[in-house]
Design a protein around this motif. Sequence first.
Motif, PDB file in Angstrom:
ATOM      1  N   LEU A   1       1.152 -22.584  15.899  1.00  0.00           N
ATOM      2  CA  LEU A   1       1.914 -23.819  15.727  1.00  0.00           C
ATOM      3  C   LEU A   1       3.234 -23.766  16.480  1.00  0.00           C
ATOM      4  N   ARG A   2       3.874 -22.616  16.440  1.00  0.00           N
ATOM      5  CA  ARG A   2       5.151 -22.459  17.154  1.00  0.00           C
ATOM      6  C   ARG A   2       4.940 -22.517  18.663  1.00  0.00           C
ATOM      7  N   SER A   3       3.908 -21.832  19.149  1.00  0.00           N
ATOM      8  CA  SER A   3       3.623 -21.819  20.581  1.00  0.00           C
ATOM      9  C   SER A   3       3.215 -23.206  21.071  1.00  0.00           C
ATOM     10  N   ALA A   4       2.445 -23.938  20.260  1.00  0.00           N
ATOM     11  CA  ALA A   4       2.038 -25.291  20.637  1.00  0.00           C
ATOM     12  C   ALA A   4       3.254 -26.207  20.760  1.00  0.00           C
ATOM     13  N   GLU A   5       4.198 -26.042  19.853  1.00  0.00           N
ATOM     14  CA  GLU A   5       5.417 -26.858  19.915  1.00  0.00           C
ATOM     15  C   GLU A   5       6.227 -26.527  21.163  1.00  0.00           C
ATOM     16  N   GLU A   6       6.306 -25.240  21.496  1.00  0.00           N
ATOM     17  CA  GLU A   6       7.075 -24.813  22.672  1.00  0.00           C
ATOM     18  C   GLU A   6       6.410 -25.257  23.974  1.00  0.00           C
ATOM     19  N   ASN A   7       5.084 -25.402  23.956  1.00  0.00           N
ATOM     20  CA  ASN A   7       4.341 -25.764  25.168  1.00  0.00           C
ATOM     21  C   ASN A   7       3.740 -27.163  25.070  1.00  0.00           C
ATOM     22  N   SER A   8       4.390 -28.037  24.333  1.00  0.00           N
ATOM     23  CA  SER A   8       3.856 -29.381  24.132  1.00  0.00           C
ATOM     24  C   SER A   8       3.546 -30.058  25.466  1.00  0.00           C
ATOM     25  N   GLY A   9       2.320 -30.572  25.566  1.00  0.00           N
ATOM     26  CA  GLY A   9       1.875 -31.219  26.792  1.00  0.00           C
ATOM     27  C   GLY A   9       1.360 -30.263  27.841  1.00  0.00           C
ATOM     28  N   GLY A  10       1.438 -28.953  27.576  1.00  0.00           N
ATOM     29  CA  GLY A  10       1.071 -27.973  28.584  1.00  0.00           C
ATOM     30  C   GLY A  10       0.077 -26.935  28.127  1.00  0.00           C
ATOM     31  N   PHE A  11      -0.604 -27.169  27.006  1.00  0.00           N
ATOM     32  CA  PHE A  11      -1.590 -26.194  26.561  1.00  0.00           C
ATOM     33  C   PHE A  11      -2.981 -26.824  26.506  1.00  0.00           C
ATOM     34  N   VAL A  12      -3.983 -25.957  26.511  1.00  0.00           N
ATOM     35  CA  VAL A  12      -5.381 -26.385  26.436  1.00  0.00           C
ATOM     36  C   VAL A  12      -5.895 -26.066  25.042  1.00  0.00           C
ATOM     37  N   LEU A  13      -6.529 -27.030  24.418  1.00  0.00           N
ATOM     38  CA  LEU A  13      -7.106 -26.843  23.092  1.00  0.00           C
ATOM     39  C   LEU A  13      -8.623 -26.803  23.229  1.00  0.00           C
ATOM     40  N   VAL A  14      -9.232 -25.739  22.731  1.00  0.00           N
ATOM     41  CA  VAL A  14     -10.687 -25.614  22.731  1.00  0.00           C
ATOM     42  C   VAL A  14     -11.166 -25.763  21.293  1.00  0.00           C
ATOM     43  N   GLN A  15     -12.108 -26.665  21.095  1.00  0.00           N
ATOM     44  CA  GLN A  15     -12.680 -26.881  19.773  1.00  0.00           C
ATOM     45  C   GLN A  15     -14.143 -26.459  19.771  1.00  0.00           C
ATOM     46  N   GLU A  16     -14.480 -25.536  18.902  1.00  0.00           N
ATOM     47  CA  GLU A  16     -15.863 -25.109  18.696  1.00  0.00           C
ATOM     48  C   GLU A  16     -16.276 -25.542  17.295  1.00  0.00           C
ATOM     49  N   GLY A  17     -17.384 -26.240  17.180  1.00  0.00           N
ATOM     50  CA  GLY A  17     -17.834 -26.727  15.881  1.00  0.00           C
ATOM     51  C   GLY A  17     -17.360 -28.143  15.606  1.00  0.00           C
ATOM     52  N   ALA A  18     -18.052 -28.797  14.700  1.00  0.00           N
ATOM     53  CA  ALA A  18     -17.767 -30.191  14.368  1.00  0.00           C
ATOM     54  C   ALA A  18     -16.565 -30.309  13.432  1.00  0.00           C
ATOM     55  N   VAL A  19     -16.157 -31.554  13.196  1.00  0.00           N
ATOM     56  CA  VAL A  19     -14.983 -31.861  12.379  1.00  0.00           C
ATOM     57  C   VAL A  19     -15.408 -32.701  11.173  1.00  0.00           C
ATOM     58  N   SER A  20     -14.797 -32.446  10.015  1.00  0.00           N
ATOM     59  CA  SER A  20     -15.083 -33.235   8.820  1.00  0.00           C
ATOM     60  C   SER A  20     -13.789 -33.614   8.115  1.00  0.00           C
ATOM     61  N   GLU A  21     -13.734 -34.863   7.681  1.00  0.00           N
ATOM     62  CA  GLU A  21     -12.600 -35.317   6.868  1.00  0.00           C
ATOM     63  C   GLU A  21     -12.981 -35.503   5.404  1.00  0.00           C
ATOM     64  N   GLU A  22     -14.257 -35.357   5.088  1.00  0.00           N
ATOM     65  CA  GLU A  22     -14.713 -35.559   3.709  1.00  0.00           C
ATOM     66  C   GLU A  22     -14.018 -34.574   2.765  1.00  0.00           C
ATOM     67  N   GLU A  23     -13.786 -35.029   1.531  1.00  0.00           N
ATOM     68  CA  GLU A  23     -13.117 -34.189   0.523  1.00  0.00           C
ATOM     69  C   GLU A  23     -11.788 -33.656   1.056  1.00  0.00           C
ATOM     70  N   ASP A  24     -11.053 -34.542   1.735  1.00  0.00           N
ATOM     71  CA  ASP A  24      -9.755 -34.175   2.320  1.00  0.00           C
ATOM     72  C   ASP A  24      -9.869 -33.022   3.307  1.00  0.00           C
ATOM     73  N   GLY A  25     -11.002 -32.942   3.972  1.00  0.00           N
ATOM     74  CA  GLY A  25     -11.194 -31.907   4.978  1.00  0.00           C
ATOM     75  C   GLY A  25     -11.546 -30.545   4.437  1.00  0.00           C
ATOM     76  N   ARG A  26     -11.819 -30.443   3.140  1.00  0.00           N
ATOM     77  CA  ARG A  26     -12.001 -29.124   2.524  1.00  0.00           C
ATOM     78  C   ARG A  26     -13.357 -28.487   2.798  1.00  0.00           C
ATOM     79  N   PHE A  27     -14.209 -29.187   3.532  1.00  0.00           N
ATOM     80  CA  PHE A  27     -15.442 -28.536   3.967  1.00  0.00           C
ATOM     81  C   PHE A  27     -15.154 -27.504   5.058  1.00  0.00           C
ATOM     82  N   CYS A  28     -13.957 -27.563   5.640  1.00  0.00           N
ATOM     83  CA  CYS A  28     -13.636 -26.638   6.732  1.00  0.00           C
ATOM     84  C   CYS A  28     -12.144 -26.326   6.747  1.00  0.00           C
ATOM     85  N   ILE A  29     -11.739 -25.337   5.951  1.00  0.00           N
ATOM     86  CA  ILE A  29     -10.358 -24.850   5.948  1.00  0.00           C
ATOM     87  C   ILE A  29     -10.262 -23.706   6.945  1.00  0.00           C
TER      88      ILE A  29
END
Length: 329
Positions: free
Chosen positions: A105-133
């Motif tokens: 989180l700190r590094s992302a803030e320091e490099n805002s607009g300049g980092f690459v985010l890789v997402q592996e796996g799907a996303v869920s918002e059900e149950e306030d997102g608690r299917f994937c903590i």
Amino acid sequence: MDNDIQGVRPPFSRRSFLRTSLMAAALGGVTRAFSPCVPQALAETLTAVRPPVFWLQGMGCTGCSVSILNSLHPRIADVLLHVIRMDFHPTLMADEGEGAVEFMLRSAEENSGGFVLVQEGAVSEEEDGRFCIIGEAGHEEFPLSVMLEKLAPHAAVVLAVGTCAAYGGVTAAHGSVTGAVGVQEFFRRKGIGTPVVNIPGCPPHPDWMVGSILILLDAVERRGLAGGVQEVAASLDAWGRPRAFYGNTTHENCPYLYLFDEGTMAKSLIDKAGCRYGIGCKGPGAWCDSPLRRWNGRVNWCVENALCIGCVQPDFPDGQSPFYQKNLW
């Protein structure tokens, strides 16, 4: 092929190395095109363009991480140490827990607009997102959905690695109670405009992931981070995939294509005297270069062992099921 040439300066400039790699990728041979001096070339030519990379793991099987670890040329150690700057990966990093999340989180803030985010796996918002903590920091739990919403708007680009991340995949199949979706669908719901590059496959070939990174680095080298990302985004196909790897169907490059043209169909999986379309192969509608690239050090590929199940497609698995069913012929 695995031994470095010591003491010899690679005959690559920074630009020529990237261009050569991308030409090889377009021809279907990232792994087979790299020479023994490439690890040294990577170290000497790619040090300037190394944006931080944060790799998040969501609802999936970690198979995409396992697949990229099988990268041969360049080897995964060279990719991680010299091509990119992997600052966060839950499976690979030595750090863990609250300290690791706080660092990201700190590094992302320091490099805002300049980092690459890789997402592996799907996303869920059900149950306030608690299917994937995926972690906690400052006594606050972070569901994947919350972390993505926090980081993605500040990323230069998001790589959705694997079919689950790209389109929902197995985790979003019929019967799922999690409400799992792919990254682009999640972004649409949240109004997040960060560009997304989909690299589907269950799992993707190592070349598709490493090659996509090289494509991005080459564009960034020529046009800067923002311009490079725009160039890459403009070059994707209708489903957000790099055309270098997803530009043709499996069927077009299949070694059994001549049998299809002749109308000679296999009767079973052990029958290699016929095309496997007749027993359910999804190759005509699956867009990737598996027949040319092959897997496991180019030893084999899907249709050699079984048949294509269309795992790179947006409607996998439901729209490609049942996998083994006789087609009308």
